[in-house]
Write an enzyme that holds these catalytic residues in place. Structure first.
Site, mmCIF file in Angstrom:
data_model
loop_
_atom_site.group_PDB
_atom_site.id
_atom_site.type_symbol
_atom_site.label_atom_id
_atom_site.label_comp_id
_atom_site.label_asym_id
_atom_site.label_seq_id
_atom_site.Cartn_x
_atom_site.Cartn_y
_atom_site.Cartn_z
ATOM 1 C CG ASP A 1 -1.892 1.158 1.227
ATOM 2 O OD1 ASP A 1 -2.430 1.491 0.158
ATOM 3 O OD2 ASP A 1 -2.116 1.741 2.316
ATOM 4 C CG HIS B 1 -5.196 3.811 -3.445
ATOM 5 N ND1 HIS B 1 -3.856 3.619 -3.700
ATOM 6 C CD2 HIS B 1 -5.378 3.527 -2.124
ATOM 7 C CE1 HIS B 1 -3.247 3.255 -2.575
ATOM 8 N NE2 HIS B 1 -4.150 3.186 -1.612
ATOM 9 C CG HIS C 1 -8.593 -0.438 -3.050
ATOM 10 N ND1 HIS C 1 -9.405 0.538 -2.473
ATOM 11 C CD2 HIS C 1 -8.409 -1.368 -2.092
ATOM 12 C CE1 HIS C 1 -9.698 0.198 -1.240
ATOM 13 N NE2 HIS C 1 -9.103 -0.947 -0.978
ATOM 14 C CG HIS D 1 -6.314 -0.714 1.770
ATOM 15 N ND1 HIS D 1 -7.260 -0.004 1.058
ATOM 16 C CD2 HIS D 1 -5.151 -0.005 1.662
ATOM 17 C CE1 HIS D 1 -6.703 1.081 0.546
ATOM 18 N NE2 HIS D 1 -5.428 1.103 0.887
#
Length: 356
Positions: free
Chosen positions: A171, A254, A257, A271
């Site tokens: 991340d 992201h 995501h 995540h």
């Protein structure tokens, strides 16, 4: 306009939970604790003993689901009903984001975040990620007020599942791969330069010390390498997110995501694992179907998922739907050196089916 929005202070040391009361005492003597059952167990009995030794009174509340609007509103109500002077959040991203959101709505409330995993930069980041009850991304809520203090105990993180550390590494390294492309068309943006420099420092640390930090976490021991990687996951990634300019530079991976969170079969992915897969998709689009070799090696080294293997049913139809529903601001897309479209996303998603 360049702006940096960060917590007022940060403290990280091994065994810090046993000194929690000392850190809180200058701020308040009547607090509300917001945590999860697992995180509360991880920090005790040392933390409560420290609170008692410093004459700090508390009431406790648990988050058992997602960081939703309802959870935020309930916590806000309970803080106000209690008359708490400070909200002490202990846990992972969902707990910390809910606390940040409440603190941002109550100007007089102090907030201290205690991160018990290094899976994201949530303890530091200037946004709260809000989900629905099923874990689907609703929005990234900018904060009007940041935490007064972020606490980290490397002993606690060393004892956590190494999967969290790996997800946090990916991340964090995502920031470099997401921000760097903007520089090609925006070479004179100082805010962007700062974001990329900070993200690059984190990436360099992962290449140099990441494997040793993972090994320490697997052995549940605190080492200098693990300490540096924890700080990179939380501080460097958080700082890269904290730098703002008038022109937004959201991370494209992201955005991918965010759509993946609405896929029930992928809910078990962390995540950072969703971000890791999304980085692969971004790289396929950016480099005409051939992913960046260094990025692919990092994703493999940290055990990221490289296919949508859990999908069920008509996979091709599901992938097309995912591609069509990925949302990214048009103004930001224009600042990137590659073209974003539903067709390009579909091709990249399909490419992961067999290639990697």
């Amino acid at each position: 306009m360049l702006a940096i929005k960060s917590p007022r202070a940060y403290a990280h040391e091994s065994g810090l939970r046993a000194r929690a009361g000392e850190f809180i005492k200058p701020y308040a003597s009547h607090i509300r604790i917001f945590t999860s059952p697992r995180a509360w167990q991880a920090v005790n009995p040392e933390l409560t003993q420290s609170l008692e030794a410093n004459n700090i009174r508390w009431e406790i509340e648990y988050l058992t689901g997602e960081c939703t609007d309802d959870a935020i509103e309930t916590l806000k109500h309970n803080v106000e009903q209690q008359g708490a002077e400070l909200l002490f959040a202990i846990g992972g991203g969902r707990v910390l984001d809910a606390a940040k959101a409440v603190g941002s709505q109550l100007p007089d409330l102090k907030v201290i975040n205690f991160a018990t995993v290094a899976a994201t930069c949530a303890a530091w980041s200037p946004v709260a990620i809000v989900y629905n009850q099923q874990g689907g991304h609703v929005r990234s809520q900018p904060l009007g007020k940041m935490p007064d203090l972020v606490l980290v105990d490397s002993e606690i993180i060393a004892r956590s599942d190494v999967r969290y550390l790996k997800a946090g590494i990916v991340d964090a390294l995502a920031k470099y791969y997401e921000f760097y492309p903007y520089q090609r068309n925006n070479p004179n943006d100082l805010a962007l330069d700062l974001k990329v420099m900070t993200a690059k420092r984190a990436l360099d640390l992962y290449r140099e010390l990441g494997p040793a930090a993972v090994a320490a976490n697997e052995q549940q021991i605190v080492t200098p390498e693990l300490v540096k990687i924890i700080d990179a996951n939380i501080v460097l990634a958080g700082l890269a997110n904290s730098v703002r300019d008038v022109l937004p530079t959201p991370g494209f991976a992201h955005a991918i995501h965010n759509r993946l969170t609405h896929q029930p079969e992928l809910h078990a992915w962390l995540h950072g694992e969703k971000v890791g897969y999304s980085l692969l998709v971004q790289s396929l689009i950016e480099h005409d179907g051939v992913p960046d070799a260094d990025l692919l090696a990092l994703l493999r080294a940290y055990d990221m998922p490289l296919t949508l293997a859990p999908l069920t049913g008509d996979r091709a139809a599901t992938i097309r739907t995912i591609a069509e529903q990925i949302k990214f601001p048009a103004a930001s897309a224009e600042r990137l050196p590659f073209r974003i479209s539903a067709d390009a996303l579909e091709q990249a998603l399909l490419a992961t089916e067999n290639t990697f």
